[in-house]
Scaffold this motif. Structure first.
Motif, PDB file in Angstrom:
ATOM      1  N   UNK A   1      24.596  71.347  65.865  1.00 14.52           N
ATOM      2  CA  UNK A   1      24.082  70.979  67.185  1.00 14.52           C
ATOM      3  C   UNK A   1      23.993  69.457  67.303  1.00 14.52           C
ATOM      4  N   UNK A   2      23.604  68.788  66.246  1.00 10.02           N
ATOM      5  CA  UNK A   2      23.577  67.318  66.256  1.00 10.02           C
ATOM      6  C   UNK A   2      24.983  66.770  66.464  1.00 10.02           C
ATOM      7  N   UNK A   3      25.975  67.325  65.736  1.00 12.64           N
ATOM      8  CA  UNK A   3      27.357  66.857  65.858  1.00 12.64           C
ATOM      9  C   UNK A   3      27.929  67.123  67.246  1.00 12.64           C
ATOM     10  N   UNK A   4      27.675  68.296  67.790  1.00 14.09           N
ATOM     11  CA  UNK A   4      28.325  68.705  69.036  1.00 14.09           C
ATOM     12  C   UNK A   4      27.590  68.281  70.294  1.00 14.09           C
ATOM     13  N   UNK A   5      26.246  68.198  70.227  1.00 10.06           N
ATOM     14  CA  UNK A   5      25.467  67.936  71.448  1.00 10.06           C
ATOM     15  C   UNK A   5      24.497  66.771  71.312  1.00 10.06           C
ATOM     16  N   UNK A   6      24.469  66.121  70.149  1.00  6.18           N
ATOM     17  CA  UNK A   6      23.685  64.913  69.912  1.00  6.18           C
ATOM     18  C   UNK A   6      22.190  65.076  70.189  1.00  6.18           C
ATOM     19  N   UNK A   7      21.632  66.244  69.842  1.00  7.40           N
ATOM     20  CA  UNK A   7      20.190  66.468  69.941  1.00  7.40           C
ATOM     21  C   UNK A   7      19.669  66.960  68.587  1.00  7.40           C
TER      22      UNK A   7
END
Length: 116
Positions: A32-38
């Motif tokens: 989720x960090x890699x794909x959506x930066x959250x």
């Protein structure tokens, strides 16, 4: 919310492949960090279910298994890495998603967790 990767024709729930030694929640947080930066709140992660179906764009015998979680996050959603765009979808958008995601949409609909 569903994401569409660059060059793909269907939407998928965000996520990805497990790296050696990772737990489900570690995969969830990293992807989720890699794909959506959250940032995912690890303590809020709740297992929803495991879903399996034909992997879109692959031979019929190739199956995709998704272990799904619900979790809180902090930050502003931003398409990043291979993600071209993301969209908040409703059940009526089901046909725009991969086969495994359609099963997840059905699961959410049956439990009144997604709007028409």
């Amino acid at each position: 919310m569903s994401t569409r990767s660059r060059g793909k024709s269907v939407y998928y729930f965000p996520g990805g492949k497990r790296e050696a030694g990772e737990t489900d929640v570690e995969v969830l947080c990293r992807e989720i960090k890699e794909e959506l930066d959250v940032e995912i709140d690890r303590d809020s992660a709740i297992y929803i279910g495991t879903f399996e179906a034909h992997a879109h764009g692959h031979d019929a015998e190739v199956l995709l298994q998704m272990r799904c979680y619900e979790a809180n996050f902090s930050g502003t959603l931003t398409a990043s890495s291979e993600i071209d765009c993301f969209e908040w979808m409703r059940y009526r958008d089901r046909e725009r998603t991969s086969e495994v995601d359609q099963k997840i949409f059905d699961f959410l609909w049956e439990r009144a967790l997604i709007d028409m």
